[in-house]
Design an enzyme around this catalytic site. Structure first.
Site, PDB file in Angstrom:
ATOM      1  N   PHE A   8       0.858  -1.146  -0.017  1.00 20.31           N
ATOM      2  CA  PHE A   8       0.058  -0.126   0.080  1.00 20.31           C
ATOM      3  C   PHE A   8       0.843   1.242   0.197  1.00 20.31           C
ATOM      4  O   PHE A   8       1.807   1.362   0.607  1.00 20.31           O
ATOM      5  CB  PHE A   8      -1.090   0.045   1.120  1.00 20.31           C
ATOM      6  CG  PHE A   8      -1.794  -0.833   1.246  1.00 20.31           C
ATOM      7  CD1 PHE A   8      -3.163  -0.843   0.674  1.00 20.31           C
ATOM      8  CD2 PHE A   8      -1.708  -2.353   1.850  1.00 20.31           C
ATOM      9  CE1 PHE A   8      -4.329  -1.639   0.593  1.00 20.31           C
ATOM     10  CE2 PHE A   8      -2.638  -3.185   1.750  1.00 20.31           C
ATOM     11  CZ  PHE A   8      -3.836  -3.079   1.464  1.00 20.31           C
ATOM     12  N   ASP A   9       0.394   2.037  -0.759  1.00 22.67           N
ATOM     13  CA  ASP A   9       0.860   3.523  -0.534  1.00 22.67           C
ATOM     14  C   ASP A   9       0.157   3.998   0.609  1.00 22.67           C
ATOM     15  O   ASP A   9      -1.097   3.618   0.847  1.00 22.67           O
ATOM     16  CB  ASP A   9       0.487   4.399  -1.771  1.00 22.67           C
ATOM     17  CG  ASP A   9       0.516   5.847  -1.794  1.00 22.67           C
ATOM     18  OD1 ASP A   9       1.683   6.246  -1.042  1.00 22.67           O
ATOM     19  OD2 ASP A   9      -0.349   6.674  -1.743  1.00 22.67           O
ATOM     20  N   VAL A  10       0.533   4.976   1.234  1.00 21.61           N
ATOM     21  CA  VAL A  10      -0.052   5.539   2.514  1.00 21.61           C
ATOM     22  C   VAL A  10      -0.833   6.841   2.341  1.00 21.61           C
ATOM     23  O   VAL A  10      -1.916   7.065   2.658  1.00 21.61           O
ATOM     24  CB  VAL A  10       0.994   5.525   3.634  1.00 21.61           C
ATOM     25  CG1 VAL A  10       0.288   6.246   4.854  1.00 21.61           C
ATOM     26  CG2 VAL A  10       1.501   4.249   3.987  1.00 21.61           C
ATOM     27  N   THR A  13      -3.868   7.510   0.079  1.00 30.27           N
ATOM     28  CA  THR A  13      -4.580   5.998  -0.187  1.00 30.27           C
ATOM     29  C   THR A  13      -5.365   5.669   1.076  1.00 30.27           C
ATOM     30  O   THR A  13      -6.512   5.340   1.033  1.00 30.27           O
ATOM     31  CB  THR A  13      -3.505   4.765  -0.668  1.00 30.27           C
ATOM     32  OG1 THR A  13      -2.983   5.214  -1.836  1.00 30.27           O
ATOM     33  CG2 THR A  13      -4.394   3.653  -0.856  1.00 30.27           C
ATOM     34  N   LYS A 148       9.369   7.654  -4.214  1.00 32.00           N
ATOM     35  CA  LYS A 148       8.819   7.374  -5.206  1.00 32.00           C
ATOM     36  C   LYS A 148       8.356   8.633  -6.225  1.00 32.00           C
ATOM     37  O   LYS A 148       8.197   9.600  -5.595  1.00 32.00           O
ATOM     38  CB  LYS A 148       7.472   6.752  -4.997  1.00 32.00           C
ATOM     39  CG  LYS A 148       7.526   5.296  -4.023  1.00 32.00           C
ATOM     40  CD  LYS A 148       6.094   4.886  -3.911  1.00 32.00           C
ATOM     41  CE  LYS A 148       5.438   5.611  -2.695  1.00 32.00           C
ATOM     42  NZ  LYS A 148       4.078   4.952  -2.272  1.00 32.00           N
TER      43      LYS A 148
END
Length: 230
Positions: A8-10, A13, A148
């Site tokens: 997961f991206d945090v 999201t 990222k």
């Protein structure tokens, strides 16, 4: 596919960073007599944060501070030290989306959960106090020494997780930060399109990607992958 691990991206999201960012930015703007809409404020943040993060690695505290300095330069003001500190510390107040905690707990019964997040260890710890979930793997920008959409962050995560790529499903909101690099590495991805009912790009630069599936929320994604009510 039948993934074993969900990554997961945090921010964007699981954590509603756009609400948190806009609140923090508007506080600074008001102090300097600046008026900008939420969309305009987030667009400025997206542009400058991406540029700062693409340079030599800086701790996320410094990324946020430099981003605010550059926003101020665009808008003809200079933030004072107290404003820079408050902006950096605002991370602790960025709220979790209402469905994040429950959806993650449902998913945790069936999958290993990991995060690949563009922040330092301290900031993720702050945010995880909002999420209240114990993740199996945590890869921060501090650990990767990059942000990222660098492929390095994903490669480090895949090496830590240690399963084949076809058993990993990446779940994220940002096309720019997450789906573009994840697809370059051959990962399946799910787009949590939190902005499905909003105009503009929000706090991330625009990008073109082809996620394997799209859902408007974490709860809708959990319903789909588990079977509704699973």
């Amino acid at each position: 596919m039948q993934p074993k691990v969900l990554t997961f991206d945090v921010y964007g999201t699981l954590i509603d960073w756009e609400t948190g960012l806009n609140d923090a930015l508007q506080q600074v703007f008001r102090a300097h007599g600046v008026e900008r809409t939420e969309s305009e404020a987030l667009q400025l943040f997206a542009h400058h944060e991406a540029q700062v993060g693409a340079g030599d690695y800086l701790p996320y505290r410094d990324v946020l501070a430099e981003t605010l300095v550059r926003i101020g330069r665009d808008l003809n003001f200079k933030p004072v030290d107290a404003e820079l500190r408050a902006f950096v510390e605002s991370v602790r107040d960025w709220p979790a989306f209402e469905d994040s905690h429950d959806a993650l707990l449902r998913l945790q019964k069936h999958f290993k959960l990991a995060v690949i997040t563009n922040c330092d260890d301290e900031h993720f710890a702050m945010s995880n106090r909002q999420l209240r979930v114990e993740f199996d793997y945590i890869v921060t920008a501090e650990l990767a020494r990059s942000y990222k959409p660098s492929l390095n962050n994903f490669r480090l995560a895949l090496g830590s997780i240690g399963v084949s790529r076809n058993k990993v499903l990446h779940v994220a909101e940002s096309l720019f930060h997450d789906h573009v690099p994840a697809k370059k590495l051959g990962l399946a991805t799910v787009w949590i399109n939190r902005r499905h009912n909003k105009v503009g790009q929000g706090a991330t630069p625009s990008a073109v990607a082809a996620p394997d599936a799209e859902y408007p929320s974490m709860s809708a994604f959990a319903d789909a992958i588990l079977g509704e009510g699973g």
